[in-house]
Structures are given as structure tokens and as C-alpha cells.
Scaffold this motif. Structure first.
Motif, PDB file in Angstrom:
ATOM      1  N   ALA A   1       0.773  -1.393   0.133  1.00 36.42           N
ATOM      2  CA  ALA A   1       0.169  -0.145  -0.063  1.00 36.42           C
ATOM      3  C   ALA A   1       0.736   1.162   0.019  1.00 36.42           C
ATOM      4  N   ALA A   2       2.254   1.164   0.243  1.00 37.36           N
ATOM      5  CA  ALA A   2       3.048   2.473   0.312  1.00 37.36           C
ATOM      6  C   ALA A   2       3.736   2.502  -1.042  1.00 37.36           C
ATOM      7  N   GLY A   3       3.569   1.580  -2.062  1.00 40.92           N
ATOM      8  CA  GLY A   3       4.206   1.954  -3.359  1.00 40.92           C
ATOM      9  C   GLY A   3       3.316   2.724  -4.204  1.00 40.92           C
ATOM     10  N   GLY A   4       3.772   2.810  -5.394  1.00 38.96           N
ATOM     11  CA  GLY A   4       3.059   3.899  -6.131  1.00 38.96           C
ATOM     12  C   GLY A   4       1.628   3.514  -6.692  1.00 38.96           C
ATOM     13  N   ILE A   5       1.432   2.247  -7.097  1.00 42.69           N
ATOM     14  CA  ILE A   5       0.139   1.816  -7.535  1.00 42.69           C
ATOM     15  C   ILE A   5      -0.638   1.506  -6.329  1.00 42.69           C
ATOM     16  N   GLY A   6      -0.191   0.905  -5.330  1.00 41.28           N
ATOM     17  CA  GLY A   6      -0.903   0.520  -4.188  1.00 41.28           C
ATOM     18  C   GLY A   6      -1.577   1.577  -3.275  1.00 41.28           C
ATOM     19  N   LYS A   7      -0.658   2.585  -3.265  1.00 40.44           N
ATOM     20  CA  LYS A   7      -1.131   4.031  -2.784  1.00 40.44           C
ATOM     21  C   LYS A   7      -2.392   4.294  -3.485  1.00 40.44           C
ATOM     22  N   GLU A   8      -2.069   4.534  -4.927  1.00 40.41           N
ATOM     23  CA  GLU A   8      -3.144   5.241  -5.646  1.00 40.41           C
ATOM     24  C   GLU A   8      -4.572   4.222  -5.437  1.00 40.41           C
ATOM     25  N   CYS A   9      -4.367   2.985  -5.585  1.00 38.93           N
ATOM     26  CA  CYS A   9      -5.372   2.298  -5.172  1.00 38.93           C
ATOM     27  C   CYS A   9      -6.461   2.517  -4.026  1.00 38.93           C
TER      28      CYS A   9
ATOM     29  N   GLU B   1       7.118  -1.561   5.060  1.00 42.07           N
ATOM     30  CA  GLU B   1       7.737  -0.259   5.600  1.00 42.07           C
ATOM     31  C   GLU B   1       6.936   0.335   6.351  1.00 42.07           C
ATOM     32  N   PRO B   2       6.868   0.404   7.754  1.00 44.68           N
ATOM     33  CA  PRO B   2       6.100   0.788   8.788  1.00 44.68           C
ATOM     34  C   PRO B   2       5.776   2.394   8.618  1.00 44.68           C
ATOM     35  N   ASN B   3       6.997   3.098   8.195  1.00 48.92           N
ATOM     36  CA  ASN B   3       7.105   4.460   8.291  1.00 48.92           C
ATOM     37  C   ASN B   3       6.252   5.037   6.983  1.00 48.92           C
ATOM     38  N   ALA B   4       6.719   4.361   5.991  1.00 49.39           N
ATOM     39  CA  ALA B   4       6.090   4.880   4.197  1.00 49.39           C
ATOM     40  C   ALA B   4       4.659   4.538   4.777  1.00 49.39           C
ATOM     41  N   LEU B   5       4.226   3.520   5.371  1.00 50.36           N
ATOM     42  CA  LEU B   5       2.650   3.067   5.630  1.00 50.36           C
ATOM     43  C   LEU B   5       1.909   4.138   6.365  1.00 50.36           C
ATOM     44  N   ARG B   6       2.532   4.735   7.525  1.00 54.46           N
ATOM     45  CA  ARG B   6       2.035   5.552   8.218  1.00 54.46           C
ATOM     46  C   ARG B   6       1.821   6.880   7.528  1.00 54.46           C
ATOM     47  N   GLU B   7       2.806   7.443   6.569  1.00 56.35           N
ATOM     48  CA  GLU B   7       2.592   8.435   6.108  1.00 56.35           C
ATOM     49  C   GLU B   7       1.631   8.441   4.851  1.00 56.35           C
ATOM     50  N   VAL B   8       1.555   7.161   4.430  1.00 57.72           N
ATOM     51  CA  VAL B   8       0.553   7.063   3.384  1.00 57.72           C
ATOM     52  C   VAL B   8      -1.058   7.093   3.938  1.00 57.72           C
ATOM     53  N   ALA B   9      -1.025   6.628   5.260  1.00 60.35           N
ATOM     54  CA  ALA B   9      -2.375   6.612   5.880  1.00 60.35           C
ATOM     55  C   ALA B   9      -2.580   7.983   6.267  1.00 60.35           C
TER      56      ALA B   9
END
Length: 246
Positions: free
Chosen positions: A15-23, A40-48
Motif C-alpha cells: 500500500a505504500a508503493g506507487g500503484i498500491g497507494k493510488e488504489c 515499511e512501517p514509516n512509509a505506510l504511516r505516511e500514506v495513511a
């Protein structure tokens, strides 16, 4: 194009990747409850945080090849009351020719790109609601092969066969299983490829440009929606026609 995912729960890995985040963004905009998973917990937190709507987002950070993480995801799905859509978007794309590829490199790609999808699907299958949807991520490489990416291409071809076999097994529940095959989509994963072969790939692409994460995500949301209620076992090419050339 928007769809109604109100009162629907969607699980997205990578979900923190480019396509996952856009989905995740599109599903959230259309009313879904999200379970987002990434290594990646930090990247995941940033996305959320960037998506907002914390009351509709649950995150699980960790490696899905780890049984403990898989158990946590399954427990999260149970607490959510089941799933209406599963989108396993996590994966790796590493350069290595077959002659010099180590068995460890081969197995790592198989583990992350293929085994983890099988294990996750098997874990949540009892919690998929009837008439749910699964969208796997194949690739142009899975149909044509890819120089220096035999391990990656093999996993992507296997995911199509896995999904179609699964569709035969669970179709009686109204659950649909499809796949998308992105081409050259401008994300962090493809930076090296675009840098080294971008111009050649542009020449081979009938539309004459690379794709965007949103252009893939819109196909994913379509396949999970009622608009695709009779689309099953299909592979949708999202690569500007590149699959026809080269």
C-alpha cells in the motif's frame, strides 16, 4: 469514473508503493473501509496520514512471508467483519540474468511475488464475502518474458494461472478473480528501467508515453466494482499497447 464501495472493506498490500497507494486513494474516495499492508512501517504511516479519514483506515506493517504478520492480517480481517475486495499489490523487481542468478535471489522473488499472494489469499479466503473480488498484479513480463528478470516474469505468469484456477474453485460463491498487467508505469519500482531503456520502450508503446499509477488503479477499482460483475478470470493489459509490440 467513481464506484460505490460504501460499507465495503478492501485489503491492499504494497500500500505504500506507487500503484498500491493510488488504489487506496481511489477506494477511499469511493467510500471503502481500508486495511493497508506494507513492509515499511514509516512509509505506510505516511500514506495513511496523507489519505486522511483515519476512522476508515487500519494498517498492518510487516513482511507477509512472516507467519506472525500473516496471522495479524487475518485477525484484522476478522475484526473488520470480512472482506469485499482483496488487492495484493506488493512485489519486488530486481535485475539479474539467469546465468548469474543465485538460488537465494530466485527464491526471494518467488517468496514475495508469488508465495505471499498464495498464503494471504488462503488465509483470508474464509473471510471473503460472497460476491467479493480479487485483483492480482500480473505484468507485461509475465506474457512476453523480460531480459534479466526471468524470476519476476515467472511469478507474474504464475499469478495469472493461480488466479484463474482460484476463479474456477470459488466462482460458486460469486467471487471473481481477475488480474491487471501494467506496462511501464512511472513509479519508484521502475525508475532504473525507465532510466536505462525508457526511450526504446516509448518507441514500442503505441500511445507513445509511460503510464501513471492512477491509470492502473482505475482498472483495479473497476474490476472490484459491480460494473465488472460478469468479468472473471480475465487479464487486463494496462500498458498503452506495449504488449502488442517489441
Amino acid at each position: 469514473m467513481t464506484y460505490d464501495f460504501s460499507n465495503k472493506t478492501v485489503l491492499i498490500t504494497g500500500a505504500a508503493g506507487g500503484i498500491g497507494k493510488e488504489c487506496a486513494r481511489l477506494f477511499l474516495d469511493d467510500g471503502a473501509q481500508l486495511i493497508l499492508v506494507d513492509l515499511e512501517p514509516n512509509a505506510l504511516r505516511e500514506v495513511a496520514d496523507a489519505l486522511g479519514a483515519p476512522e476508515r483506515i487500519t494498517t498492518v506493517a510487516g513482511d507477509l512471508t512472516d507467519q506472525n504478520v500473516l496471522n495479524e492480517v487475518r485477525a484484522t480481517v476478522e475484526i473488520a467483519g470480512g472482506l469485499d475486495a482483496l488487492v495484493p499489490a506488493a512485489g519486488i523487481y530486481r535485475d539479474r540474468d539467469v546465468e548469474s542468478m543465485s538460488i537465494q535471489e530466485w527464491r526471494q522473488t518467488m517468496s514475495i511475488n508469488l508465495d505471499s499472494v498464495f498464503q494471504l489469499t488462503q488465509a483470508v479466503l474464509p473471510h471473503l464475502h460472497d460476491h467479493a473480488a480479487i485483483v492480482n498484479f500480473a505484468s507485461l513480463a509475465g506474457s512476453r518474458g523480460s531480459r534479466n528478470h526471468a524470476h519476476y516474469a515467472a511469478t507474474k505468469a504464475a499469478l495469472v494461472a493461480f488466479g484463474r484456477s482460484l476463479a474456477l474453485e470459488i466462482g460458486h460463491r460469486g467471487i471473481r478473480v481477475n488480474a491487471v498487467a501494467p506496462g511501464i508505469i512511472r513509479t519508484q519500482m521502475t525508475d532504473t528501467l525507465v532510466t536505462t531503456n525508457g526511450e526504446l520502450l516509448l518507441q514500442q508503446t503505441p500511445l507513445g508515453r509511460h503510464g501513471t499509477a492512477q491509470e492502473v488503479a482505475t482498472v483495479v477499482t473497476f474490476l472490484c466494482s459491480e460494473a465488472a460483475s460478469f468479468v472473471n478470470g480475465e487479464l487486463i493489459q494496462v500498458n498503452g499497447g506495449l504488449y502488442m509490440t517489441g
